[in-house]
Enzyme design. Structure first.
Site, mmCIF file in Angstrom:
data_model
loop_
_atom_site.group_PDB
_atom_site.id
_atom_site.type_symbol
_atom_site.label_atom_id
_atom_site.label_comp_id
_atom_site.label_asym_id
_atom_site.label_seq_id
_atom_site.Cartn_x
_atom_site.Cartn_y
_atom_site.Cartn_z
ATOM 1 N N LYS A 1 -41.014 -20.796 19.730
ATOM 2 C CA LYS A 1 -41.680 -19.978 18.645
ATOM 3 C C LYS A 1 -41.687 -21.090 17.282
ATOM 4 O O LYS A 1 -40.946 -22.125 17.089
ATOM 5 C CB LYS A 1 -40.983 -18.648 18.178
ATOM 6 N N PRO B 1 -35.730 -29.180 21.657
ATOM 7 C CA PRO B 1 -34.568 -29.831 20.880
ATOM 8 C C PRO B 1 -33.918 -28.667 20.468
ATOM 9 O O PRO B 1 -33.904 -27.802 19.940
ATOM 10 C CB PRO B 1 -35.188 -30.667 19.807
ATOM 11 N N MET B 2 -32.491 -28.726 20.553
ATOM 12 C CA MET B 2 -31.469 -28.087 19.811
ATOM 13 C C MET B 2 -31.288 -28.407 18.137
ATOM 14 O O MET B 2 -31.351 -29.479 17.732
ATOM 15 C CB MET B 2 -30.116 -28.300 20.412
ATOM 16 N N GLY B 3 -31.397 -27.324 17.574
ATOM 17 C CA GLY B 3 -31.438 -27.225 16.094
ATOM 18 C C GLY B 3 -32.824 -27.808 15.379
ATOM 19 O O GLY B 3 -32.809 -28.379 14.447
ATOM 20 N N LEU C 1 -36.980 -24.062 16.645
ATOM 21 C CA LEU C 1 -37.968 -23.421 17.720
ATOM 22 C C LEU C 1 -37.446 -22.230 18.401
ATOM 23 O O LEU C 1 -38.194 -21.980 19.130
ATOM 24 C CB LEU C 1 -38.411 -24.716 18.540
ATOM 25 N N GLY D 1 -34.996 -22.420 20.693
ATOM 26 C CA GLY D 1 -34.892 -22.784 22.174
ATOM 27 C C GLY D 1 -33.624 -21.959 22.838
ATOM 28 O O GLY D 1 -33.931 -21.012 23.783
ATOM 29 N N SER E 1 -32.288 -19.303 21.784
ATOM 30 C CA SER E 1 -32.568 -17.808 21.607
ATOM 31 C C SER E 1 -33.634 -17.197 22.788
ATOM 32 O O SER E 1 -33.469 -16.391 23.499
ATOM 33 C CB SER E 1 -33.007 -17.279 20.262
ATOM 34 N N SER E 2 -34.450 -18.212 23.138
ATOM 35 C CA SER E 2 -35.635 -17.893 24.060
ATOM 36 C C SER E 2 -35.057 -18.018 25.551
ATOM 37 O O SER E 2 -35.376 -17.170 26.282
ATOM 38 C CB SER E 2 -36.771 -18.873 23.705
ATOM 39 N N ASP F 1 -32.955 -14.091 16.708
ATOM 40 C CA ASP F 1 -34.059 -14.445 17.090
ATOM 41 C C ASP F 1 -34.457 -13.919 18.446
ATOM 42 O O ASP F 1 -35.554 -14.040 19.081
ATOM 43 C CB ASP F 1 -34.574 -15.934 16.992
#
Length: 289
Positions: free
Chosen positions: A13, A97-99, A102, A104, A106-107, A139
């Site tokens: 997102k 990427p972590m942090g 985006l 990631g 949570s998705s 999120d």
């Protein structure tokens, strides 16, 4: 035969804007944002087990299985359904990427809830899954909501939002931003005036280009000059800003070829890619109202 679902998408997102409008007594920040789904995705593979074990089958650097939101999501779903015998093997194929801001992790958790609710035939409705998701992170409910949204509260109060059919260039500046650093900063603005969904009459051509700002960006760029450099570079081609609490930076373009032209000029020190706006989550068909 074992019930399986392979290559289940967990899309990224973007926060087209992100305003901090206040702070609750419990310390949580009150936000307003426009969440935009894009077609850049992690993918997850699921196989139902009959031994009651929930197992992540692959290693993810820096993310022990026990603390992974994916594993926690599966266990919470099983607990909520009251079905301790349910099990699953889960493989997480990460490209986000972590942090990076985006969403990631949570998705990935949201995709886990949706896919296992389907495979386990637990029969929970969308709102019930969103309630579980909120226990995992602010999120997560958005990705279960299943479409672009105007978000309020701590990010859990969601209203459907039509967004522009456009392309995004996203830059990964090469740093990982801990959310706690941003929200604990004394420099963070916490009193941005609230807006209404009707404040953008042309739905989101305004949001995608120039509506609002990201209140977290100033703090993040002070801690991580790499983010500031990426914003400055991408601003040469359009309105650029950071997403979420960082670190990724994005800008919207009407046509794919415009995004391609920008990426041709991207400095080699950064990772950059294009993504198309999506209106609906790819797993929306599995969600019951």
């Amino acid at each position: 035969m074992t019930a399986i679902l392979n290559a289940c998408p967990a899309p990224a997102k973007l926060n087209l804007f992100l305003h901090v409008t206040g702070r609750r007594p419990d310390g949580y920040h009150l936000l307003q944002s426009a969440f935009q789904l894009i077609d850049r995705c992690d993918t997850l593979d699921f196989a139902v087990r009959d031994d009651g074990q929930i197992v992540r089958t692959n290693d993810i650097p820096g993310v022990p299985a026990e603390s992974d939101l994916v594993v926690r999501a599966a266990r919470l779903l099983r607990e909520t359904a009251g079905r301790p015998e349910l099990g699953a093997s889960i493989t997480v194929n990460k490209i986000l990427p972590m942090g990076g801001g985006l969403g990631g992790g949570s998705s990935d958790a949201a995709t886990t809830l949706v896919a296992l609710n389907h495979l386990w035939q637990t029969g929970l409705k969308r709102q019930e899954l969103m309630d579980i998701g909120l226990k995992l992170g602010a999120d997560v409910p958005f990705f279960i909501f299943g479409r672009n949204a105007f978000a309020e509260g701590v990010g859990e109060a969601l209203s459907p939002l039509e967004t522009a059919d456009c392309w995004y260039v996203v830059i990964e500046p090469g740093v990982s931003v801990p959310t706690s650093i941003i929200f604990s900063s004394k420099r963070l603005t916490r009193d941005t005036e609230a807006v209404r969904i009707t404040d953008f009459p042309d739905a989101t051509k305004q949001i995608a280009s120039s509506f609002g700002k990201n209140d977290l960006e100033m703090v993040a760029t002070e801690h991580f000059p790499e983010i500031a450099e990426a914003v400055e570079w991408l601003s040469r081609f359009g309105n650029a800003r950071m997403t979420g609490s960082g670190a990724c930076v994005f800008s919207a373009f009407e046509h794919e070829h415009q995004a391609d032209e920008v990426l041709k000029q991207l400095p080699s020190r950064w990772i950059g890619w294009k993504a198309k706006a999506m209106q609906e989550h790819p797993l929306a068909r599995f969600l019951k109202s």
